[in-house]
Design a protein around this motif. Structure first.
Motif, PDB file in Angstrom:
ATOM      1  N   TYR A  38       0.829  -1.210   0.000  1.00  0.00           N
ATOM      2  CA  TYR A  38       0.000   0.000   0.000  1.00  0.00           C
ATOM      3  C   TYR A  38       0.862   1.258   0.000  1.00  0.00           C
ATOM      4  N   LEU A  39       1.849   1.322   0.897  1.00  0.00           N
ATOM      5  CA  LEU A  39       2.675   2.514   0.995  1.00  0.00           C
ATOM      6  C   LEU A  39       3.483   2.750  -0.289  1.00  0.00           C
ATOM      7  N   LEU A  40       3.984   1.695  -0.892  1.00  0.00           N
ATOM      8  CA  LEU A  40       4.719   1.854  -2.143  1.00  0.00           C
ATOM      9  C   LEU A  40       3.794   2.281  -3.272  1.00  0.00           C
ATOM     10  N   ARG A  41       2.599   1.723  -3.302  1.00  0.00           N
ATOM     11  CA  ARG A  41       1.609   2.112  -4.311  1.00  0.00           C
ATOM     12  C   ARG A  41       1.244   3.585  -4.179  1.00  0.00           C
ATOM     13  N   ARG A  42       1.189   4.064  -2.938  1.00  0.00           N
ATOM     14  CA  ARG A  42       0.867   5.482  -2.691  1.00  0.00           C
ATOM     15  C   ARG A  42       2.071   6.383  -2.949  1.00  0.00           C
ATOM     16  N   ALA A  82      17.640   3.382   1.708  1.00  0.00           N
ATOM     17  CA  ALA A  82      16.547   2.478   2.057  1.00  0.00           C
ATOM     18  C   ALA A  82      15.612   2.298   0.870  1.00  0.00           C
ATOM     19  N   THR A  83      15.116   1.103   0.724  1.00  0.00           N
ATOM     20  CA  THR A  83      14.109   0.843  -0.298  1.00  0.00           C
ATOM     21  C   THR A  83      12.903   0.256   0.391  1.00  0.00           C
ATOM     22  N   GLY A  84      11.782   0.333  -0.254  1.00  0.00           N
ATOM     23  CA  GLY A  84      10.568  -0.198   0.349  1.00  0.00           C
ATOM     24  C   GLY A  84       9.973   0.767   1.346  1.00  0.00           C
ATOM     25  N   ALA A  85       9.093   0.252   2.162  1.00  0.00           N
ATOM     26  CA  ALA A  85       8.403   1.062   3.157  1.00  0.00           C
ATOM     27  C   ALA A  85       9.132   0.982   4.493  1.00  0.00           C
ATOM     28  N   PHE A  86       9.113   2.048   5.253  1.00  0.00           N
ATOM     29  CA  PHE A  86       9.744   2.057   6.568  1.00  0.00           C
ATOM     30  C   PHE A  86       9.060   1.051   7.492  1.00  0.00           C
ATOM     31  N   PHE A  87       7.727   0.973   7.438  1.00  0.00           N
ATOM     32  CA  PHE A  87       6.959  -0.030   8.180  1.00  0.00           C
ATOM     33  C   PHE A  87       6.310  -0.975   7.167  1.00  0.00           C
ATOM     34  N   PRO A  88       7.013  -2.034   6.749  1.00  0.00           N
ATOM     35  CA  PRO A  88       6.440  -2.940   5.753  1.00  0.00           C
ATOM     36  C   PRO A  88       5.264  -3.761   6.287  1.00  0.00           C
ATOM     37  N   GLU A  89       5.190  -3.882   7.585  1.00  0.00           N
ATOM     38  CA  GLU A  89       4.056  -4.570   8.208  1.00  0.00           C
ATOM     39  C   GLU A  89       3.865  -4.024   9.610  1.00  0.00           C
ATOM     40  N   VAL A  90       2.643  -4.135  10.078  1.00  0.00           N
ATOM     41  CA  VAL A  90       2.304  -3.702  11.429  1.00  0.00           C
ATOM     42  C   VAL A  90       1.548  -4.845  12.083  1.00  0.00           C
ATOM     43  N   PRO A 148      -8.749   0.397  15.162  1.00  0.00           N
ATOM     44  CA  PRO A 148      -8.307   1.090  13.958  1.00  0.00           C
ATOM     45  C   PRO A 148      -6.793   1.293  13.943  1.00  0.00           C
ATOM     46  N   LEU A 149      -6.242   1.329  12.735  1.00  0.00           N
ATOM     47  CA  LEU A 149      -4.839   1.638  12.511  1.00  0.00           C
ATOM     48  C   LEU A 149      -4.773   2.989  11.816  1.00  0.00           C
ATOM     49  N   LEU A 150      -4.088   3.935  12.429  1.00  0.00           N
ATOM     50  CA  LEU A 150      -3.817   5.237  11.818  1.00  0.00           C
ATOM     51  C   LEU A 150      -2.401   5.161  11.280  1.00  0.00           C
ATOM     52  N   LEU A 151      -2.257   5.239   9.965  1.00  0.00           N
ATOM     53  CA  LEU A 151      -0.996   4.943   9.291  1.00  0.00           C
ATOM     54  C   LEU A 151      -0.486   6.145   8.526  1.00  0.00           C
ATOM     55  N   ASN A 152       0.825   6.362   8.594  1.00  0.00           N
ATOM     56  CA  ASN A 152       1.485   7.308   7.698  1.00  0.00           C
ATOM     57  C   ASN A 152       2.851   6.708   7.369  1.00  0.00           C
ATOM     58  N   PRO A 153       3.581   7.264   6.431  1.00  0.00           N
ATOM     59  CA  PRO A 153       4.817   6.617   5.986  1.00  0.00           C
ATOM     60  C   PRO A 153       5.852   6.358   7.079  1.00  0.00           C
ATOM     61  N   PHE A 154       5.899   7.170   8.125  1.00  0.00           N
ATOM     62  CA  PHE A 154       6.937   7.010   9.136  1.00  0.00           C
ATOM     63  C   PHE A 154       6.385   6.854  10.549  1.00  0.00           C
ATOM     64  N   GLY A 155       5.132   6.441  10.648  1.00  0.00           N
ATOM     65  CA  GLY A 155       4.565   6.228  11.963  1.00  0.00           C
ATOM     66  C   GLY A 155       3.186   5.609  11.876  1.00  0.00           C
ATOM     67  N   TYR A 156       2.741   5.084  12.990  1.00  0.00           N
ATOM     68  CA  TYR A 156       1.380   4.560  13.079  1.00  0.00           C
ATOM     69  C   TYR A 156       0.950   4.590  14.530  1.00  0.00           C
ATOM     70  N   SER A 157      -0.349   4.548  14.731  1.00  0.00           N
ATOM     71  CA  SER A 157      -0.900   4.401  16.076  1.00  0.00           C
ATOM     72  C   SER A 157      -2.176   3.603  15.981  1.00  0.00           C
ATOM     73  N   VAL A 158      -2.543   3.022  17.094  1.00  0.00           N
ATOM     74  CA  VAL A 158      -3.766   2.226  17.183  1.00  0.00           C
ATOM     75  C   VAL A 158      -4.473   2.606  18.470  1.00  0.00           C
ATOM     76  N   TYR A 159      -5.735   2.278  18.522  1.00  0.00           N
ATOM     77  CA  TYR A 159      -6.505   2.516  19.738  1.00  0.00           C
ATOM     78  C   TYR A 159      -7.709   1.602  19.731  1.00  0.00           C
ATOM     79  N   ARG A 160      -8.324   1.428  20.879  1.00  0.00           N
ATOM     80  CA  ARG A 160      -9.578   0.673  20.927  1.00  0.00           C
ATOM     81  C   ARG A 160     -10.704   1.657  20.659  1.00  0.00           C
ATOM     82  N   GLY A 161     -11.360   1.468  19.537  1.00  0.00           N
ATOM     83  CA  GLY A 161     -12.469   2.318  19.157  1.00  0.00           C
ATOM     84  C   GLY A 161     -13.787   1.737  19.631  1.00  0.00           C
ATOM     85  N   SER A 162     -14.835   2.189  18.993  1.00  0.00           N
ATOM     86  CA  SER A 162     -16.164   1.683  19.342  1.00  0.00           C
ATOM     87  C   SER A 162     -16.918   1.248  18.104  1.00  0.00           C
TER      88      SER A 162
END
Length: 138
Positions: A76-80, A101-109, A124-138
């Motif tokens: 996904y990140l490479l496609r974007r 570096a080649t590829g994505a910084f976070f190739p998998e989470v 939910p996963l909140l994703l960007n090229p150099f970071g991510y966060s998760v939380y328990r939603g509803s």
């Protein structure tokens, strides 16, 4: 008191670098029962739809105590076009970030969390090229 004997899980991905859902990300679901030393059991896989959601994740088996969501983010990140190789063209990027570096910084989470019977867990996963966060939603 809940009469459900299993927990349920749902997820979605938001690409926070563009403020839009992340479509076409493969997501796999695994579970284990009995604590941290137990073996993981693959339950199934899905991919995010145009809204960034996985609507067909399998049900958790009775006795599940831990769940793992694995997001295959590299394609996904490479496609974007948001891998490390694009960092240097960003105005505020450090000049030598991830040189070579080649590829994505976070190739998998991989996200692992504990569950209790009868509860629903939207993670939910909140994703960007150099970071991510998760939380328990509803």
């Amino acid at each position: 008191m809940s009469t459900h004997t299993t927990a349920s899980v749902s997820t979605h991905i938001l690409d926070t670098s563009i403020g839009r859902p992340a479509e076409g990300v493969a997501v796999s679901l695994s579970a284990r029962g009995g604590g941290a030393g137990a073996a993981w059991r693959a339950l199934g896989a899905s991919a995010t739809d145009a809204d960034g959601r996985c609507k067909d994740l399998p049900a958790l088996p009775e006795g599940t105590t831990h769940v793992r969501l694995d997001f295959a983010t590299e394609e996904y990140l490479l496609r974007r076009g948001t891998g490390p190789q694009q960092a240097d063209v960003q105005q505020d990027a450090p000049a030598n970030r991830d040189s070579g570096a080649t590829g994505a910084f976070f190739p998998e989470v991989a996200i692992t969390f504990a569950v209790v019977p009868g509860e629903h867990y939207h993670v939910p996963l909140l994703l960007n090229p150099f970071g991510y966060s998760v939380y328990r939603g509803s």
